[in-house]
Design an enzyme around this catalytic site. Structure first.
Site, PDB file in Angstrom:
ATOM      1  CG  ASP A  37      -3.842  -6.160  -5.187  1.00 38.50           C
ATOM      2  OD1 ASP A  37      -3.478  -7.163  -5.795  1.00 38.50           O
ATOM      3  OD2 ASP A  37      -4.716  -6.176  -4.311  1.00 38.50           O
ATOM      4  NE  ARG A 160      -9.594  -9.094   0.042  1.00 37.50           N
ATOM      5  CZ  ARG A 160     -10.325 -10.174   0.274  1.00 37.50           C
ATOM      6  NH1 ARG A 160     -10.874 -10.380   1.451  1.00 37.50           N
ATOM      7  NH2 ARG A 160     -10.530 -11.073  -0.690  1.00 37.50           N
TER       8      ARG A 160
HETATM    9  C1  FRU Z   1      -6.146  -8.827  -4.490  1.00 35.41           C
HETATM   10  C2  FRU Z   1      -5.904  -9.000  -3.007  1.00 35.41           C
HETATM   11  C3  FRU Z   1      -6.630  -7.924  -2.240  1.00 35.41           C
HETATM   12  C4  FRU Z   1      -5.854  -7.834  -0.971  1.00 35.41           C
HETATM   13  C5  FRU Z   1      -4.445  -8.070  -1.460  1.00 35.41           C
HETATM   14  C6  FRU Z   1      -3.577  -8.810  -0.475  1.00 35.41           C
HETATM   15  O1  FRU Z   1      -5.136  -9.245  -5.307  1.00 35.41           O
HETATM   16  O2  FRU Z   1      -6.287 -10.304  -2.602  1.00 35.41           O
HETATM   17  O3  FRU Z   1      -8.006  -8.171  -2.047  1.00 35.41           O
HETATM   18  O4  FRU Z   1      -5.992  -6.588  -0.366  1.00 35.41           O
HETATM   19  O5  FRU Z   1      -4.541  -8.811  -2.644  1.00 35.41           O
HETATM   20  O6  FRU Z   1      -2.246  -8.792  -0.867  1.00 35.41           O
END
Ligand code: FRU
Length: 494
Positions: A37, A160
């Site tokens: 991300d 999160r």
């Molecule tokens: C989305 C995710 C988020 C998390 C991150 C972990 O792609 O699963 O929810 O913060 O990737 O790398």
């Protein structure tokens, strides 16, 4: 600086140069290793910073760090040294996604999810790091938003991805959370200073209408509307607009006095094979600009042989609203890198045709099909073609769909290679814009009503482009090389 962060910085300084010649021309990667991300996409001191979920040591997901880059024009990026490592108790299992804002005293604030696995389970809390645009210190008051700040019955484990912004002197953040019913909620928080946070409302709830748990929310105003963006886990496709698994959506609506968002229309954010977890910023000139992770979780579980990086970002895209749709269009800055224009007007296409000068793997290509009297039912644009490789973009005007088919793109794994999505044709007429970079294609339909990205691994020499149609059509094309030099300069903390 902790040993863990220093180790990541040393590693990237040593290994990025080794694969610099592998990198795409204008799509941001981690420079080495894995990214997912986009995080903390925001202006800071007249530049735009972008952080990313990052594991420098392998081309697979691992304990999450935050990698870092910045740009002045969204096209030429400069790598900065890794910003965060999972080196505190509360983020010992990863520094997950989050956002960034500027503090009144000019310091840069990162708000991210700390993940900690304890004997009694996994916990996700929201944490702060403060810095100067290169180096960041974790705040001694961390975590700043915890399970004590969520509605009763909500999950302390699936909590999160805070996206922070400032409005009228108040900081706001949206996070996702697994709500009482087990599906995703978007929670709204407020803070006077970015450090002390208060729960404000459940902004919006999934109620299992769109998948189950959600991820990576973003919330902003555009014209007179509020827009909520989020990614979706375990989506169940009901129409071609959505696909199964990890999807991404936007909702256009309004927010009431109790701070509950009401969606008026909802749509898929992207229709390609590789797109997830987009994040937006408000540019210094007021444009709303979005960047996404140009990779599907489902397609990223295996390594690509010979590749020193895994994961790229899309080209940043300007978002505008029109007739209940969010349009997305490559940032206008890209056009200043166009060179060597090749143009064709109203060429009749039926048999397979390669037009002289329309070839290559890094380009900005515009293709227009004129309205037709005798309808065609299938028009195929083949890209990345040569040596048995090809990737097909197939138009079905009668059905009103476009199909991406990268079955023969050289991808070494049995992941999803075909996707078909709805698109608007007018008597067969359509306008496409295609951005090709060494390992990807991003397609924009019409004025950006649809966008569709895919990652491609055909070899460098598979650079042909052909057109064919099952009935004669008039095609116009404009092709530009994109000449982007001086990308990927590295500072590595010096
Ligand atoms: C989305 C995710 C988020 C998390 C991150 C972990 O792609 O699963 O929810 O913060 O990737 O790398």
């Amino acid at each position: 600086m902790t040993e863990k962060l220093q180790k990541a910085r040393d590693y990237e300084a040593l290994h990025r140069p080794e694969i610099a010649n592998q990198l795409p021309a204008f799509h941001l990667t981690g420079g080495v290793g894995w990214i997912n991300d986009p995080n903390g996409f925001a202006p800071y001191k007249d530049e735009y910073h972008l952080f990313f979920q990052y594991y420098p040591y392998d081309t697979q997901w691992g304990p999450m760090h935050w990698g870092h880059a910045k740009t002045k024009d969204f096209i030429r990026w400069e790598f900065l040294p890794a910003a965060l490592a999972p080196d505190a108790q509360y983020d010992s299992s990863g520094c997950f996604s989050g956002g960034a804002a500027t503090l009144p005293d000019g310091r840069h604030l990162l708000l991210y999810t700390g993940v900690e696995i304890r004997p009694e389970g996994e916990f996700q809390t929201q944490c702060v790091a403060i810095g100067d645009g290169v180096n960041y210190e974790k705040y001694e008051g961390n975590p700043v938003i915890t399970a004590a700040d969520i509605p009763e019955g909500s999950s302390a484990r699936d909590f999160r991805d805070p996206k922070i912004w400032q409005e009228n002197g108040v900081y706001y953040a949206v996070t996702v959370n697994r709500g009482k019913d087990g599906s995703g909620d978007v929670l709204l928080y407020e803070s006077p200073d970015g450090l002390h946070w208060q729960f404000s409302s459940i902004l919006y709830s999934c109620g299992y209408r769109f998948g189950s748990m959600w991820e990576c929310p973003d919330f902003f105003h555009l014209d007179s509307k509020d827009i909520l963006i989020h990614s979706v886990m375990e989506m169940r496709a009901t129409t071609l607009e959505y696909h199964n698994g990890n999807c991404k959506m936007y909702h256009i609506g309004h927010t009431d006095a109790e701070k509950h968002f009401h969606a008026e229309v909802s749509h898929a954010m992207e229709n390609g094979l590789d797109f997830y977890a987009p994040q937006t910023l408000e540019a210094l000139d007021g444009r709303r600009i979005m960047i996404g992770w140009m990779q599907a979780w489902e397609g990223s579980k295996q390594k690509i042989p010979g590749m020193g990086f895994m994961g790229q970002m899309t080209v940043p895209r300007e978002l505008t609203l029109r007739d209940g749709r969010l349009l997305q269009w490559p940032v206008r800055e890209l056009e200043s890198y166009r060179a060597n224009k090749v143009e064709y007007r109203n060429v009749t296409i039926q048999e397979e045709t390669a037009l002289p000068g329309i070839t290559g793997k890094v380009m900005d290509l515009i293709l227009e099909i004129a309205p037709t009297e005798t309808p065609y039912t299938r028009f195929t644009l083949e890209i990345n073609r040569g040596d048995g490789f090809h990737t097909d973009i197939i138009l079905f005007p009668q059905k009103g769909t476009i199909r991406l088919d990268r079955t023969f793109s050289g991808h070494p794994h049995d992941v999803n290679h075909i996707r078909e999505f709805p698109a608007d044709f007018h008597n067969g007429a359509i306008r496409l814009r295609l951005l090709l970079d060494r390992y990807s294609a991003e397609l924009f339909v019409g004025d950006g009503e649809q966008a569709a990205s895919m990652v491609l691994y055909a070899p460098e020499k598979a650079d042909g482009i052909t057109l064919r149609s099952d009935a004669a059509v008039q095609v116009s094309m404009e092709k530009y090389d994109l000449e982007i030099t001086e990308n990927w300069r590295t500072n590595h903390g010096k």
